[in-house]
Write an enzyme that holds these catalytic residues in place. Sequence first.
Site, PDB file in Angstrom:
ATOM      1  N   ASP A  14      11.033   1.102  -2.216  1.00 19.81           N
ATOM      2  CA  ASP A  14      10.614  -0.003  -1.156  1.00 19.81           C
ATOM      3  C   ASP A  14      10.366  -1.242  -1.877  1.00 19.81           C
ATOM      4  OD1 ASP A  14      10.220  -0.802   1.406  1.00 19.81           O
ATOM      5  OD2 ASP A  14       8.220   0.060   1.612  1.00 19.81           O
ATOM      6  N   GLY A  15      10.143  -2.255  -1.052  1.00 17.77           N
ATOM      7  CA  GLY A  15       9.908  -3.652  -1.540  1.00 17.77           C
ATOM      8  C   GLY A  15       9.276  -4.505  -0.421  1.00 17.77           C
ATOM      9  N   GLU A  53      13.065  -5.569  -2.196  1.00 14.90           N
ATOM     10  CA  GLU A  53      13.749  -4.445  -1.841  1.00 14.90           C
ATOM     11  C   GLU A  53      15.116  -4.057  -2.817  1.00 14.90           C
ATOM     12  OE1 GLU A  53      13.347  -2.080   0.363  1.00 14.90           O
ATOM     13  OE2 GLU A  53      12.059  -3.175   2.001  1.00 14.90           O
ATOM     14  N   ASP A  75      14.458   1.969   3.133  1.00 17.94           N
ATOM     15  CA  ASP A  75      14.220   1.729   4.545  1.00 17.94           C
ATOM     16  C   ASP A  75      15.138   0.451   4.685  1.00 17.94           C
ATOM     17  OD1 ASP A  75      12.317  -0.147   3.225  1.00 17.94           O
ATOM     18  OD2 ASP A  75      10.748   1.138   4.163  1.00 17.94           O
ATOM     19  N   HIS A 129       8.104   3.635   7.325  1.00 13.75           N
ATOM     20  CA  HIS A 129       6.758   3.835   8.248  1.00 13.75           C
ATOM     21  C   HIS A 129       6.942   5.289   9.139  1.00 13.75           C
ATOM     22  CE1 HIS A 129       5.416   0.699   6.084  1.00 13.75           C
ATOM     23  NE2 HIS A 129       6.286  -0.130   6.353  1.00 13.75           N
ATOM     24  N   ASP A 139       6.158   2.859  -0.673  1.00  9.04           N
ATOM     25  CA  ASP A 139       5.504   1.630   0.196  1.00  9.04           C
ATOM     26  C   ASP A 139       4.314   1.299  -0.613  1.00  9.04           C
ATOM     27  OD1 ASP A 139       5.322  -0.390   2.514  1.00  9.04           O
ATOM     28  OD2 ASP A 139       3.653   0.890   2.740  1.00  9.04           O
TER      29      ASP A 139
END
Length: 153
Positions: A14-15, A53, A75, A129, A139
Amino acid sequence: MTQPPVTPVIVHTDGGCTPNPGPGGWGAVLRYGAHVRELYGGEAGATTNNRMELTAPIMALESLNRRCTVRIYTDSTYVRNGITTWLAGWMRNGWRTAAKQPVKNVDLWQRLQQACASHEVEWFWVKGHAGVADNELADELATRGMREAMATA
């Protein structure tokens, strides 16, 4: 060339940035059997969600010290679609989009392509999420990376 191990390395990445563009962070959770490795980092200056990301899977892949089968869960549809669908056309078009515009973040796309070439990589999209534990952890790591980068700036 030797065959990669049968057991895959499972990676969640994640980013993000706050605001976008702005300071950003990236995180990655790597699992291989019972082994877990957490990676994160950040940039205190202006960067973008997309750059962060992209940085997360790059750093995860570059941290592996031998050829592996890797399953990457992101994601980011930008990252997944870019690497699985758009990349071949960008390369064929001299790193230009179908609209003949320069590809954004070309430096990171090229680095990701090179990192993937060292492994057998499968890409998966996961809803962010949504309670996927390792995506949530990635995250949290990205947020930690951003905060630490800002604190040392």
